[in-house]
Design a protein around this motif. Structure first.
Motif, PDB file in Angstrom:
ATOM      1  N   ALA A  23       5.129  44.432 -11.339  1.00 29.78           N
ATOM      2  CA  ALA A  23       6.304  44.555 -10.467  1.00 29.78           C
ATOM      3  C   ALA A  23       7.403  43.559 -10.793  1.00 29.78           C
ATOM      4  N   LEU A  24       7.056  42.409 -11.365  1.00 25.94           N
ATOM      5  CA  LEU A  24       8.011  41.308 -11.486  1.00 25.94           C
ATOM      6  C   LEU A  24       8.499  41.049 -12.908  1.00 25.94           C
ATOM      7  N   GLN A  25       8.196  41.936 -13.842  1.00 24.79           N
ATOM      8  CA  GLN A  25       8.519  41.647 -15.233  1.00 24.79           C
ATOM      9  C   GLN A  25       9.788  42.329 -15.744  1.00 24.79           C
ATOM     10  N   SER A  26      10.475  43.122 -14.936  1.00 25.34           N
ATOM     11  CA  SER A  26      11.658  43.830 -15.419  1.00 25.34           C
ATOM     12  C   SER A  26      12.929  43.307 -14.754  1.00 25.34           C
TER      13      SER A  26
ATOM     14  N   LEU B  44      11.276  37.769 -20.821  1.00 29.97           N
ATOM     15  CA  LEU B  44       9.880  37.921 -20.446  1.00 29.97           C
ATOM     16  C   LEU B  44       9.072  37.074 -21.418  1.00 29.97           C
ATOM     17  N   VAL B  45       8.728  35.863 -21.000  1.00 31.31           N
ATOM     18  CA  VAL B  45       8.090  34.893 -21.887  1.00 31.31           C
ATOM     19  C   VAL B  45       6.647  35.266 -22.180  1.00 31.31           C
ATOM     20  N   SER B  46       5.938  35.695 -21.155  1.00 31.55           N
ATOM     21  CA  SER B  46       4.512  36.004 -21.324  1.00 31.55           C
ATOM     22  C   SER B  46       4.073  37.039 -20.305  1.00 31.55           C
ATOM     23  N   GLN B  47       3.225  37.972 -20.748  1.00 32.25           N
ATOM     24  CA  GLN B  47       2.629  38.952 -19.855  1.00 32.25           C
ATOM     25  C   GLN B  47       1.206  39.269 -20.330  1.00 32.25           C
ATOM     26  N   THR B  48       0.361  38.270 -20.247  1.00 31.52           N
ATOM     27  CA  THR B  48      -1.031  38.414 -20.661  1.00 31.52           C
ATOM     28  C   THR B  48      -1.868  38.884 -19.475  1.00 31.52           C
ATOM     29  N   PRO B  49      -3.143  39.216 -19.700  1.00 29.06           N
ATOM     30  CA  PRO B  49      -3.993  39.624 -18.589  1.00 29.06           C
ATOM     31  C   PRO B  49      -4.193  38.547 -17.519  1.00 29.06           C
ATOM     32  N   ARG B  50      -3.771  37.291 -17.785  1.00 28.10           N
ATOM     33  CA  ARG B  50      -3.961  36.232 -16.811  1.00 28.10           C
ATOM     34  C   ARG B  50      -2.716  35.369 -16.576  1.00 28.10           C
ATOM     35  N   LEU B  51      -1.583  35.773 -17.111  1.00 32.93           N
ATOM     36  CA  LEU B  51      -0.365  34.977 -16.924  1.00 32.93           C
ATOM     37  C   LEU B  51       0.878  35.850 -17.056  1.00 32.93           C
ATOM     38  N   LEU B  52       1.793  35.681 -16.111  1.00 35.76           N
ATOM     39  CA  LEU B  52       3.136  36.247 -16.222  1.00 35.76           C
ATOM     40  C   LEU B  52       4.120  35.097 -16.176  1.00 35.76           C
ATOM     41  N   GLU B  53       5.070  35.080 -17.094  1.00 29.68           N
ATOM     42  CA  GLU B  53       6.139  34.085 -17.046  1.00 29.68           C
ATOM     43  C   GLU B  53       7.461  34.763 -17.375  1.00 29.68           C
ATOM     44  N   VAL B  54       8.432  34.576 -16.490  1.00 27.44           N
ATOM     45  CA  VAL B  54       9.764  35.142 -16.637  1.00 27.44           C
ATOM     46  C   VAL B  54      10.777  34.019 -16.499  1.00 27.44           C
ATOM     47  N   ARG B  55      11.825  34.038 -17.327  1.00 24.73           N
ATOM     48  CA  ARG B  55      12.876  33.027 -17.238  1.00 24.73           C
ATOM     49  C   ARG B  55      14.244  33.686 -17.171  1.00 24.73           C
ATOM     50  N   LEU B  56      15.105  33.127 -16.334  1.00 29.36           N
ATOM     51  CA  LEU B  56      16.505  33.522 -16.255  1.00 29.36           C
ATOM     52  C   LEU B  56      17.327  32.258 -16.482  1.00 29.36           C
ATOM     53  N   GLU B  57      18.205  32.275 -17.487  1.00 30.12           N
ATOM     54  CA  GLU B  57      18.953  31.075 -17.854  1.00 30.12           C
ATOM     55  C   GLU B  57      20.442  31.380 -17.969  1.00 30.12           C
ATOM     56  N   ALA B  58      21.246  30.519 -17.360  1.00 28.79           N
ATOM     57  CA  ALA B  58      22.703  30.651 -17.409  1.00 28.79           C
ATOM     58  C   ALA B  58      23.322  29.307 -17.780  1.00 28.79           C
ATOM     59  N   GLU B  59      24.230  29.306 -18.737  1.00 29.25           N
ATOM     60  CA  GLU B  59      24.839  28.049 -19.176  1.00 29.25           C
ATOM     61  C   GLU B  59      25.802  27.481 -18.146  1.00 29.25           C
ATOM     62  N   GLU B  60      26.530  28.349 -17.450  1.00 27.20           N
ATOM     63  CA  GLU B  60      27.535  27.889 -16.494  1.00 27.20           C
ATOM     64  C   GLU B  60      27.358  28.573 -15.154  1.00 27.20           C
ATOM     65  N   GLY B  61      27.723  27.830 -14.081  1.00 30.51           N
ATOM     66  CA  GLY B  61      27.622  28.366 -12.739  1.00 30.51           C
ATOM     67  C   GLY B  61      28.830  27.989 -11.911  1.00 30.51           C
ATOM     68  N   PRO B  62      28.826  28.314 -10.621  1.00 30.48           N
ATOM     69  CA  PRO B  62      29.972  27.987  -9.763  1.00 30.48           C
ATOM     70  C   PRO B  62      30.112  26.485  -9.553  1.00 30.48           C
ATOM     71  N   PHE B  63      31.296  26.059  -9.167  1.00 32.23           N
ATOM     72  CA  PHE B  63      31.597  24.645  -8.890  1.00 32.23           C
ATOM     73  C   PHE B  63      31.320  23.746 -10.087  1.00 32.23           C
ATOM     74  N   ARG B  64      31.529  24.300 -11.283  1.00 31.08           N
ATOM     75  CA  ARG B  64      31.337  23.559 -12.537  1.00 31.08           C
ATOM     76  C   ARG B  64      29.905  23.074 -12.736  1.00 31.08           C
ATOM     77  N   THR B  65      28.966  23.740 -12.139  1.00 28.05           N
ATOM     78  CA  THR B  65      27.559  23.446 -12.418  1.00 28.05           C
ATOM     79  C   THR B  65      27.177  24.122 -13.730  1.00 28.05           C
ATOM     80  N   LYS B  66      26.069  23.706 -14.295  1.00 27.33           N
ATOM     81  CA  LYS B  66      25.647  24.261 -15.579  1.00 27.33           C
ATOM     82  C   LYS B  66      24.121  24.233 -15.693  1.00 27.33           C
ATOM     83  N   ASP B  67      23.647  24.885 -16.756  1.00 28.56           N
ATOM     84  CA  ASP B  67      22.219  24.905 -17.079  1.00 28.56           C
ATOM     85  C   ASP B  67      21.372  25.397 -15.904  1.00 28.56           C
ATOM     86  N   HIS B  68      21.775  26.508 -15.328  1.00 25.42           N
ATOM     87  CA  HIS B  68      20.975  27.119 -14.261  1.00 25.42           C
ATOM     88  C   HIS B  68      19.744  27.776 -14.887  1.00 25.42           C
ATOM     89  N   ARG B  69      18.594  27.485 -14.317  1.00 27.15           N
ATOM     90  CA  ARG B  69      17.360  28.081 -14.838  1.00 27.15           C
ATOM     91  C   ARG B  69      16.441  28.474 -13.691  1.00 27.15           C
TER      92      ARG B  69
END
Length: 309
Positions: A92-95, A147-172
């Motif tokens: 459910a969480l990998q797309s 989608l970093v990993s989707q093994t039978p015992r681990l799911l890892e997902v990452r969302l990364e953005a270089e820039e954000g609101p109010f001059r923030t950066k490196d959102h992960r």
């Protein structure tokens, strides 16, 4: 005999080729990873260290939160146990499409769109005010979705953005999930971002005026030795991380409903879950939230159709 021998060799080579292809495909998809990876072991070790806190805490639920604000970098880590099999959570969480259904429950997310045909895939969150706002008036926060990993015992997902609101950066944003005993899954959701001097001054001004009195969930001790709930940027990220975590939980809880009923079930359940923490998460009444989300959902569908994914 020679023909039989040649046939045996040919069959052996074909079998070896099929096996090699299977190994390549499994490695490419993440399914060939060895069980007991470092990430899985680290997450289960963390679970063991916080198990007592998951069972008894201020949330009244199997949730544990920790946060830091140091040298311009704010980070929140949330851990929670959900009553869903790991296989269900993993699928459910990998797309990126699922993540748009999840993140758009947040009252400040006016819409979410995704591009599944790019490499990496992309997810754009339109961040705005707590009341209804068209996506065109919101800030488009563009994430690379991996989608970093989707093994039978681990799911890892990452969302990364270089820039954000109010001059923030490196959102992960990082989500990890591993199976626990029975039909339960351990989720680890983290959110980090960095801010420079200008961004920090702007946010400090906001939290000392318009957002004064808003608090997070962690208790901190001031210089006088008194304890109080964390405020400022760290408190804000705790609130937002909790909202996203409850959206993940809501998404999994509502998969049991027919697809044409899920959106209504989700917005109702998400609001009810956040209402359990009024001091931190109360912003508007339920009818206003539901009305805004219905309109924003229509705008989101229109935006996604234009992208053609």
């Amino acid at each position: 005999m020679k023909r039989e021998r040649i046939g045996e060799l040919l069959c052996a080579r074909i079998a070896a080729g099929v096996l090699a292809l299977a190994l390549v495909l499994s490695a490419a998809s993440g399914w060939g990873a060895e069980p007991g990876s470092d990430a899985e072991r680290a997450l289960l070790a963390k679970y063991s260290s916080i198990k007592d806190k998951l069972e008894k805490n201020q949330f009244g639920a199997p949730i544990y939160l920790e946060s830091t604000d140091s040298e311009g970098k704010v980070r929140v880590d949330m851990y929670g146990v959900v009553p869903h099999p790991f296989e269900t959570a993993r699928e459910a969480l990998q797309s990126p499409a699922s993540w748009c259904d999840i993140t758009s429950l947040h009252l400040n997310i006016k819409a979410c769109t995704f591009k599944a045909s790019t490499n990496p895939q992309q997810v754009t969150l339109y961040s705005g005010r707590k009341y209804y706002q068209p996506p065109s008036d919101a800030y488009p926060l563009k994430f690379a979705f991996t989608l970093v990993s989707q093994t039978p015992r681990l799911l890892e997902v990452r969302l990364e953005a270089e820039e954000g609101p109010f001059r923030t950066k490196d959102h992960r944003i990082v989500l990890q999930a591993v199976p626990l005993g029975g039909a339960t899954t351990l989720l680890h959701f983290s959110y980090t971002y960095s801010q420079g001097t200008v961004a920090r001054l702007a946010m400090n001004g906001y939290f000392s005026t318009l957002a004064r009195g808003k608090v997070g969930f962690s208790e901190v001790t001031d210089k006088g030795g008194e304890q109080h709930l964390v405020e400022g940027a760290r408190g804000a990220v705790e609130r937002n991380t909790m909202r996203y975590y409850l959206a993940l939980e809501t998404y999994l809880d509502t998969l049991k409903y027919p697809e044409n009923q899920r959106f209504e079930q989700r917005i109702n359940r998400w609001y009810d879950l956040t209402a359990k923490y009024p001091k931190q998460l109360k912003e508007n009444d339920k009818s206003s939230y539901l009305a805004a989300k219905r309109m924003e959902h229509n705008r989101q569908v229109e935006l996604q159709k234009k992208l053609g994914n």
